[in-house]
Design a protein around this motif. Structure first.
Motif, short mmCIF file in Angstrom:
data_model
loop_
_atom_site.label_atom_id
_atom_site.label_comp_id
_atom_site.label_asym_id
_atom_site.label_seq_id
_atom_site.Cartn_x
_atom_site.Cartn_y
_atom_site.Cartn_z
N ARG A 43 11.45 9.23 3.63
CA ARG A 43 12.14 10.42 4.42
C ARG A 43 12.85 9.92 5.64
NH1 ARG A 43 7.37 14.81 3.37
NH2 ARG A 43 7.29 14.63 1.27
N LYS A 44 12.71 8.68 5.96
CA LYS A 44 13.53 8.24 7.27
C LYS A 44 14.34 6.92 6.56
CE LYS A 44 9.42 8.36 10.18
NZ LYS A 44 8.73 7.93 11.17
N LEU B 217 0.97 -1.21 0.01
CA LEU B 217 0.00 -0.03 -0.01
C LEU B 217 0.74 1.19 -0.07
CD1 LEU B 217 -2.55 -1.20 2.63
CD2 LEU B 217 -2.62 -1.49 0.35
N LEU B 218 0.88 1.89 -1.10
CA LEU B 218 1.83 3.16 -1.14
C LEU B 218 1.29 4.55 -1.28
CD1 LEU B 218 4.94 3.69 -2.03
CD2 LEU B 218 3.94 3.83 -4.27
N GLY B 219 1.65 5.29 -0.23
CA GLY B 219 1.10 6.71 -0.22
C GLY B 219 2.24 7.61 -0.70
N VAL B 220 1.84 8.43 -1.64
CA VAL B 220 2.66 9.68 -2.06
C VAL B 220 2.46 10.93 -1.15
CG1 VAL B 220 3.56 10.96 -3.84
CG2 VAL B 220 2.78 8.53 -4.27
N GLY B 221 3.53 11.72 -0.69
CA GLY B 221 3.25 12.73 0.07
C GLY B 221 3.95 14.08 -0.82
N GLN B 222 3.59 15.13 -0.48
CA GLN B 222 3.93 16.49 -1.02
C GLN B 222 5.39 16.55 -0.93
OE1 GLN B 222 2.16 20.21 0.21
NE2 GLN B 222 0.03 19.33 0.31
N GLY B 223 6.02 16.99 -1.95
CA GLY B 223 7.55 16.89 -1.76
C GLY B 223 8.21 15.68 -2.07
N ASP C 35 -2.23 14.25 -9.68
CA ASP C 35 -1.36 14.37 -10.52
C ASP C 35 -0.13 13.64 -10.29
OD1 ASP C 35 -3.40 14.70 -12.41
OD2 ASP C 35 -3.17 16.75 -12.50
N ALA C 36 0.50 14.43 -9.41
CA ALA C 36 1.98 14.18 -9.04
C ALA C 36 1.98 12.78 -8.42
CB ALA C 36 2.41 15.19 -7.96
N ALA C 37 0.79 12.35 -7.45
CA ALA C 37 1.03 11.11 -6.79
C ALA C 37 0.98 9.80 -7.78
CB ALA C 37 -0.31 11.15 -6.03
N ARG C 38 -0.03 10.35 -8.95
CA ARG C 38 0.01 9.31 -9.87
C ARG C 38 1.33 8.86 -10.66
NH1 ARG C 38 -4.37 7.62 -13.27
NH2 ARG C 38 -5.50 9.34 -12.34
N SER D 266 -6.93 14.58 8.33
CA SER D 266 -6.55 15.69 7.37
C SER D 266 -5.61 15.12 6.41
CB SER D 266 -5.79 16.94 8.03
OG SER D 266 -5.17 17.91 7.03
N TYR D 267 -5.66 15.32 5.13
CA TYR D 267 -4.56 14.73 3.97
C TYR D 267 -4.04 15.70 3.49
CZ TYR D 267 -7.78 10.83 4.93
OH TYR D 267 -8.65 9.69 5.71
N ILE D 268 -3.55 16.82 3.94
CA ILE D 268 -3.00 17.95 3.35
C ILE D 268 -1.48 17.73 2.99
CG2 ILE D 268 -4.44 19.81 4.32
CD1 ILE D 268 -2.35 20.54 6.42
N GLU D 269 -0.98 16.49 3.75
CA GLU D 269 0.31 16.35 3.45
C GLU D 269 0.47 15.26 2.30
OE1 GLU D 269 2.72 15.36 6.97
OE2 GLU D 269 1.74 16.10 8.16
N ALA D 270 -0.99 14.86 1.81
CA ALA D 270 -0.78 13.80 0.38
C ALA D 270 -0.33 14.74 -0.61
CB ALA D 270 -2.07 13.25 0.48
#
Length: 149
Positions: A146-147, A30-36, A100-103, A92-96
């Motif tokens: 990031r870790k 399960l993969l989540g893409v964050g801002q940055g 378009d960038a996530a895809r 809150s999902y503001i860090e996701a």
């Protein structure tokens, strides 16, 4: 990028009552893409997951990788991994990352798995999916690009 990695006996993903991705022994990611996040994050996680030694050897030790056992990957986008539940009752999902960038980064991650020689199935980005996971062990790991240091 964040990933929940589960060692499975089998897994599948269904969209609109149609199975769109299915694997036998391997990993459901399960993969989540964050801002940055960047292509480097996608490459790092794909390479790390490809080489994780979380399958048992002849002595029963977690010493074999997905590549060693000939397993497959079922990669599913999961923006909710960036849900922040610290305040209130609604995450809150503001860090996701934006869709378009996530895809783009999700597809880059999947392509890197394929380049690493892994048979890879996927869900459908931004669709409601029903995921069936037969966890093996259970073995479940959390990874965050990031870790990495």
């Amino acid at each position: 990028m964040r990933a929940v990695v589960q060692r499975v006996q089998r897994g599948s993903v269904t969209v609109n009552n149609e199975v769109v991705g299915k694997i036998e022994q391997g990993l459901v990611v399960l993969l989540g893409v964050g801002q940055g996040d960047t292509a480097d994050d996608a490459r790092y996680l794909a390479d790390k997951i490809s080489q994780l030694r979380i399958f048992t050897d002849e002595q029963g030790k977690l010493n074999l990788s997905l590549q060693d056992v000939g397993g497959s990957v079922l990669a599913i986008s999961q923006f909710t991994l960036y849900g922040d539940c610290r305040k209130g009752r609604r995450p809150s999902y503001i860090e996701a990352a934006a869709p378009d960038a996530a895809r783009e980064l999700y597809e880059s991650f999947v392509q890197r798995l394929v380049c690493n020689g892994l048979t890879t199935a996927t869900g459908v980005f931004q669709e409601h999916m029903v995921v069936e996971i037969i966890n093996d062990g259970p073995v479940t790991l959390l990874l965050d690009s990031r870790k990495s240091f």
